[in-house]
Design a protein around this motif. Structure first.
Motif, PDB file in Angstrom:
ATOM      1  N   ALA A   1       0.838  -1.204   0.000  1.00 27.57           N
ATOM      2  CA  ALA A   1       0.000   0.000   0.000  1.00 27.57           C
ATOM      3  C   ALA A   1       0.874   1.255   0.000  1.00 27.57           C
ATOM      4  O   ALA A   1       1.685   1.470   0.917  1.00 27.57           O
ATOM      5  CB  ALA A   1      -0.921   0.008   1.213  1.00 27.57           C
ATOM      6  N   VAL A   2       0.691   2.078  -1.009  1.00 27.28           N
ATOM      7  CA  VAL A   2       1.408   3.355  -1.109  1.00 27.28           C
ATOM      8  C   VAL A   2       0.880   4.299  -0.028  1.00 27.28           C
ATOM      9  O   VAL A   2      -0.328   4.384   0.216  1.00 27.28           O
ATOM     10  CB  VAL A   2       1.204   3.969  -2.504  1.00 27.28           C
ATOM     11  N   THR A   3       1.798   5.018   0.624  1.00 26.59           N
ATOM     12  CA  THR A   3       1.401   5.937   1.692  1.00 26.59           C
ATOM     13  C   THR A   3       2.088   7.289   1.527  1.00 26.59           C
ATOM     14  O   THR A   3       3.078   7.424   0.811  1.00 26.59           O
ATOM     15  CB  THR A   3       1.744   5.384   3.092  1.00 26.59           C
ATOM     16  N   LEU A   4       1.535   8.275   2.213  1.00 27.24           N
ATOM     17  CA  LEU A   4       2.136   9.606   2.300  1.00 27.24           C
ATOM     18  C   LEU A   4       2.091  10.047   3.752  1.00 27.24           C
ATOM     19  O   LEU A   4       1.031   9.976   4.388  1.00 27.24           O
ATOM     20  CB  LEU A   4       1.366  10.606   1.429  1.00 27.24           C
ATOM     21  N   VAL A   5       3.221  10.493   4.269  1.00 33.53           N
ATOM     22  CA  VAL A   5       3.284  10.967   5.650  1.00 33.53           C
ATOM     23  C   VAL A   5       3.633  12.446   5.662  1.00 33.53           C
ATOM     24  O   VAL A   5       4.332  12.949   4.782  1.00 33.53           O
ATOM     25  CB  VAL A   5       4.313  10.175   6.486  1.00 33.53           C
ATOM     26  N   ASP A   6       3.158  13.141   6.674  1.00 40.77           N
ATOM     27  CA  ASP A   6       3.467  14.568   6.815  1.00 40.77           C
ATOM     28  C   ASP A   6       3.392  14.945   8.280  1.00 40.77           C
ATOM     29  O   ASP A   6       2.315  14.913   8.882  1.00 40.77           O
ATOM     30  CB  ASP A   6       2.489  15.405   5.989  1.00 40.77           C
ATOM     31  N   ARG A   7       4.512  15.261   8.845  1.00 44.13           N
ATOM     32  CA  ARG A   7       4.606  15.819  10.195  1.00 44.13           C
ATOM     33  C   ARG A   7       6.055  16.242  10.420  1.00 44.13           C
ATOM     34  O   ARG A   7       6.972  15.510  10.021  1.00 44.13           O
ATOM     35  CB  ARG A   7       4.182  14.811  11.269  1.00 44.13           C
ATOM     36  N   ILE A   8       6.262  17.374  11.039  1.00 45.73           N
ATOM     37  CA  ILE A   8       7.612  17.782  11.415  1.00 45.73           C
ATOM     38  C   ILE A   8       7.863  17.300  12.834  1.00 45.73           C
ATOM     39  O   ILE A   8       7.129  17.648  13.762  1.00 45.73           O
ATOM     40  CB  ILE A   8       7.791  19.300  11.325  1.00 45.73           C
ATOM     41  N   VAL A   9       8.885  16.479  12.995  1.00 42.77           N
ATOM     42  CA  VAL A   9       9.326  16.014  14.313  1.00 42.77           C
ATOM     43  C   VAL A   9      10.677  16.683  14.544  1.00 42.77           C
ATOM     44  O   VAL A   9      11.685  16.300  13.961  1.00 42.77           O
ATOM     45  CB  VAL A   9       9.428  14.489  14.362  1.00 42.77           C
ATOM     46  N   SER A  10      10.686  17.687  15.386  1.00 40.83           N
ATOM     47  CA  SER A  10      11.800  18.635  15.417  1.00 40.83           C
ATOM     48  C   SER A  10      12.950  18.239  16.322  1.00 40.83           C
ATOM     49  O   SER A  10      14.071  18.730  16.148  1.00 40.83           O
ATOM     50  CB  SER A  10      11.292  20.016  15.828  1.00 40.83           C
ATOM     51  N   ALA A  11      12.698  17.369  17.294  1.00 34.75           N
ATOM     52  CA  ALA A  11      13.773  17.063  18.239  1.00 34.75           C
ATOM     53  C   ALA A  11      13.537  15.706  18.883  1.00 34.75           C
ATOM     54  O   ALA A  11      12.402  15.215  18.957  1.00 34.75           O
ATOM     55  CB  ALA A  11      13.859  18.143  19.316  1.00 34.75           C
ATOM     56  N   GLU A  12      14.633  15.119  19.353  1.00 36.34           N
ATOM     57  CA  GLU A  12      14.568  13.892  20.139  1.00 36.34           C
ATOM     58  C   GLU A  12      14.588  14.237  21.616  1.00 36.34           C
ATOM     59  O   GLU A  12      15.121  15.277  22.024  1.00 36.34           O
ATOM     60  CB  GLU A  12      15.750  12.983  19.810  1.00 36.34           C
ATOM     61  N   LEU A  13      14.019  13.366  22.414  1.00 36.78           N
ATOM     62  CA  LEU A  13      14.122  13.460  23.860  1.00 36.78           C
ATOM     63  C   LEU A  13      14.970  12.290  24.351  1.00 36.78           C
ATOM     64  O   LEU A  13      14.907  11.194  23.806  1.00 36.78           O
ATOM     65  CB  LEU A  13      12.733  13.421  24.511  1.00 36.78           C
ATOM     66  N   ASP A  14      15.726  12.522  25.378  1.00 38.40           N
ATOM     67  CA  ASP A  14      16.633  11.507  25.903  1.00 38.40           C
ATOM     68  C   ASP A  14      15.991  10.784  27.099  1.00 38.40           C
ATOM     69  O   ASP A  14      15.398  11.438  27.957  1.00 38.40           O
ATOM     70  CB  ASP A  14      17.943  12.191  26.329  1.00 38.40           C
ATOM     71  N   PRO A  15      16.069   9.460  27.166  1.00 34.83           N
ATOM     72  CA  PRO A  15      16.736   8.542  26.237  1.00 34.83           C
ATOM     73  C   PRO A  15      15.879   8.170  25.029  1.00 34.83           C
ATOM     74  O   PRO A  15      16.393   7.810  23.992  1.00 34.83           O
ATOM     75  CB  PRO A  15      17.004   7.323  27.101  1.00 34.83           C
ATOM     76  N   VAL A  16      14.538   8.261  25.183  1.00 30.32           N
ATOM     77  CA  VAL A  16      13.636   7.955  24.073  1.00 30.32           C
ATOM     78  C   VAL A  16      12.461   8.917  24.133  1.00 30.32           C
ATOM     79  O   VAL A  16      11.889   9.141  25.195  1.00 30.32           O
ATOM     80  CB  VAL A  16      13.102   6.502  24.136  1.00 30.32           C
ATOM     81  N   GLY A  17      12.093   9.458  22.984  1.00 32.59           N
ATOM     82  CA  GLY A  17      10.962  10.360  22.904  1.00 32.59           C
ATOM     83  C   GLY A  17      11.198  11.384  21.824  1.00 32.59           C
ATOM     84  O   GLY A  17      12.224  11.372  21.141  1.00 32.59           O
ATOM     85  N   ALA A  18      10.231  12.293  21.652  1.00 30.58           N
ATOM     86  CA  ALA A  18      10.347  13.255  20.563  1.00 30.58           C
ATOM     87  C   ALA A  18       9.487  14.469  20.835  1.00 30.58           C
ATOM     88  O   ALA A  18       8.539  14.435  21.629  1.00 30.58           O
ATOM     89  CB  ALA A  18       9.935  12.602  19.245  1.00 30.58           C
ATOM     90  N   VAL A  19       9.830  15.558  20.138  1.00 27.85           N
ATOM     91  CA  VAL A  19       9.024  16.774  20.109  1.00 27.85           C
ATOM     92  C   VAL A  19       8.505  16.930  18.688  1.00 27.85           C
ATOM     93  O   VAL A  19       9.287  16.878  17.728  1.00 27.85           O
ATOM     94  CB  VAL A  19       9.849  18.014  20.508  1.00 27.85           C
ATOM     95  N   ALA A  20       7.191  17.109  18.540  1.00 29.32           N
ATOM     96  CA  ALA A  20       6.592  17.158  17.216  1.00 29.32           C
ATOM     97  C   ALA A  20       5.530  18.238  17.153  1.00 29.32           C
ATOM     98  O   ALA A  20       4.983  18.676  18.172  1.00 29.32           O
ATOM     99  CB  ALA A  20       5.964  15.803  16.861  1.00 29.32           C
TER     100      ALA A  20
END
Length: 382
Positions: free
Chosen positions: A196-215
């Protein structure tokens, strides 16, 4: 034995994008709709940083995603504890476990590899013990599943490539043909697996330590309808669509167009030292006001003829919200890379559409002569 309604998704890659996009969607679906979905996260490459993150996920698979930005005109700063990942494995350390899980449990596959992720280096192949590349790994796992008499799987690649699933399928079929003399396996890949062809769109600007993200709060996962497709879960930002191409064109000729038009306008006005971020540009009346008029008065009427029913005005609202994100330092200098090529790909087709429709688009067209002699070196990307 798994419940027939259980979705077990194996994802290749544990970068911040998947953590804050597919994995977040799945976690919210579990919370809001009671979806029974389990994600096996596989660190496919042998990078030290990836192994460290996978080990941290294995110890504690619940991690934070902080959503910061604007959506529907409102300022959002919230944190969601993502709990959809149930297992995290490093392929080179636990290949037998990856094989077993893929063979016996998996219903869906997600990937988000690097730009070169579909390439297979010389000497690599699916017959190796723990193949090196993602396509060789996947071919090996699919063959293991086929040999066990198991059903096919649904593949939902998230790489930013046009027709991503079809490109991945071509690579897998080529590897299968080259390394296995098995017509049954080839038929199973074609008949029993769903690509299945897909399209994604979101800016994930930073990682969090040890695991995680800012979006950013905005997110889209569009999945093209394909025979045999069963959606992995239900979520308001996950859309089953008849054709992915209008969504690709909408993104290219509104969101990406707006970015490149801002660069052209900043260069034309000589504001490269004064205005360096998208959020600064959108708040400057010389730039932001003109951008909104250009989008609503010129681009949307043109695209409405080409892409009917795509809710273009609402999409413009979301673009302006995203550009006004006070926590996102999106540098115009980064957008300015390969500026002439971006003008031709993002803006020129809309100017040509307008000409065919007999419409004037002076604000949009002004991006071309005004930047003909401008140098993008006046925009700093640092």
């Amino acid at each position: 034995m798994q419940n027939a309604t259980t979705v077990t998704l194996m994802q290749f890659g544990i970068g911040r994008f998947l953590l804050a996009h597919v994995d977040l969607f799945a976690s919210q679906a579990r919370d809001e709709h009671g979806s029974d979905i389990r994600i096996i996260a596989v660190q496919s490459s042998d990078r030290a940083a990836g192994r460290t993150k996978a080990h941290a996920l294995a110890r504690d698979p619940v991690y934070p995603v902080r959503m910061r930005g604007r959506r529907d005109g409102e300022l959002i700063d919230t944190t969601h504890q993502v709990d959809s990942i149930t297992t995290a494995l490093v392929a080179s350390e636990a290949w037998a476990e990856v094989e077993r899980r893929f063979r016996d449990e998996v219903t869906h596959v997600v990937s988000n590899t690097s730009e070169a992720g579909y390439q297979v280096p010389a000497g690599d192949g699916p017959r190796r013990d723990c193949p090196e590349s993602f396509p060789a790994k996947l071919t090996h796992l699919l063959k293991t599943r086929f040999d066990a008499g198991r059903p096919g799987v649904t593949l939902l690649p998230c790489e930013l490539l046009t027709d991503n699933a079809l490109k991945l399928k071509d690579v897998i079929l080529e590897l299968a043909q080259a390394h296995y003399d098995d017509d049954g396996f080839m038929a199973w890949l074609e008949r029993d697996c769903v690509w299945a062809v897909t399209l994604v769109d979101r800016i994930v600007s930073a990682e969090l330590d040890p695991v995680g993200a800012v979006a950013e709060p905005y997110g889209l996962w569009a999945i093209q309808q394909t025979p045999g497709l069963v959606m992995p879960f239900s979520h308001p930002d996950v859309h089953l669509v008849d054709d992915i191409r209008p969504f690709e064109r909408r993104k290219l000729h509104l969101l990406n167009l707006a970015h490149t038009w801002l660069v052209a306008r900043v260069l034309d006005l000589g504001l490269g030292e004064e205005v360096t971020l998208v959020r600064q540009a959108i708040d400057d009346p010389r730039l932001g006001d003109e951008l909104e008029k250009m989008l609503r008065q010129e681009v949307v009427p043109v695209l409405d003829q080409e892409l009917p029913g795509m809710e273009l005005e609402d999409y413009v609202d979301s673009i302006l919200d995203r550009f006004r994100n006070p926590w996102l330092d999106h540098r115009l200098g980064d957008i300015a890379q390969n500026h002439p090529q971006k003008l031709e790909r993002r803006l020129a087709p809309v100017v040509q559409m307008a000409a065919r429709q007999g419409r004037d688009v002076p604000r949009l067209a002004s991006a071309f002569p005004s930047t003909a002699s401008a140098s993008t070196s006046s925009l700093s990307s640092t």
